[in-house]
Design an enzyme around this catalytic site. Sequence first.
Site: not given
Ligand code: E4P
Length: 218
Positions: A85
């Site tokens: 990622k």
């Molecule tokens: C996605 O890969 C992120 O880990 C996640 O969905 C972020 O979500 P949040 O805005 O609730 O922190």
Amino acid sequence: MKIFLDTANLDEIRRAADAGLIDGITTNPSLIAKVAGDRDPKEIYREICEIVDGPISLEVVGLDRDTMVAEGRKLGAIHENAVVKLPLTEDGLKACRDLTAEGFRTNVTLCFSVSQALLAAKAGATYVSPFVGRIDDISGEGMELIHQIRQVYDNYGFKTQILAASLRHPLHVVECMMLGADCCTLPPKVLWQLSKHPLTDKGLEGFMADWATLGAEL
Ligand code: E4P
């Protein structure tokens, strides 16, 4: 549509995996910081990969291309299901291209515009993660982004999968399904909320009460 669980909490991951309801996991540095304590995050990543047989997104923390590529190689070596990622920055896109060329799968994260999503696809990303809830948080239309990316990817035949992220409630998931997102990543609470309906509870209560009048066993 694939369902990923957005957490590094091993108990939550085991619970959802045991139900056979999830196709993979997404993590990020904030999620791992919540659960790691004294543990090496890489150990937790390994454990997650042993629990779930599907794509597991593990995020780099370097900010320049070379560091991201080096970290991506290490993360990718943790398990064959690891997906590297990377943030949607200039260096993140370059690292995405490098790692894709080396055969790694990638998830380009922190996507907030359709123009960013275009570049993620051009960089060969396996997944792009538009953050719906964070756009809603600043009075934007998070779901409109999913709609636009779907249209652009379909117009040009991009193969990058739309992994809708930052989803906060079941309606977000329903809208993603209607718009054709390829995957949704859900906090555990939202996953279980999907199964709830008051009429199911009420109906079951009625069935149980009527069955009890029979005094019978199955
Ligand atoms: C996605 O890969 C992120 O880990 C996640 O969905 C972020 O979500 P949040 O805005 O609730 O922190």
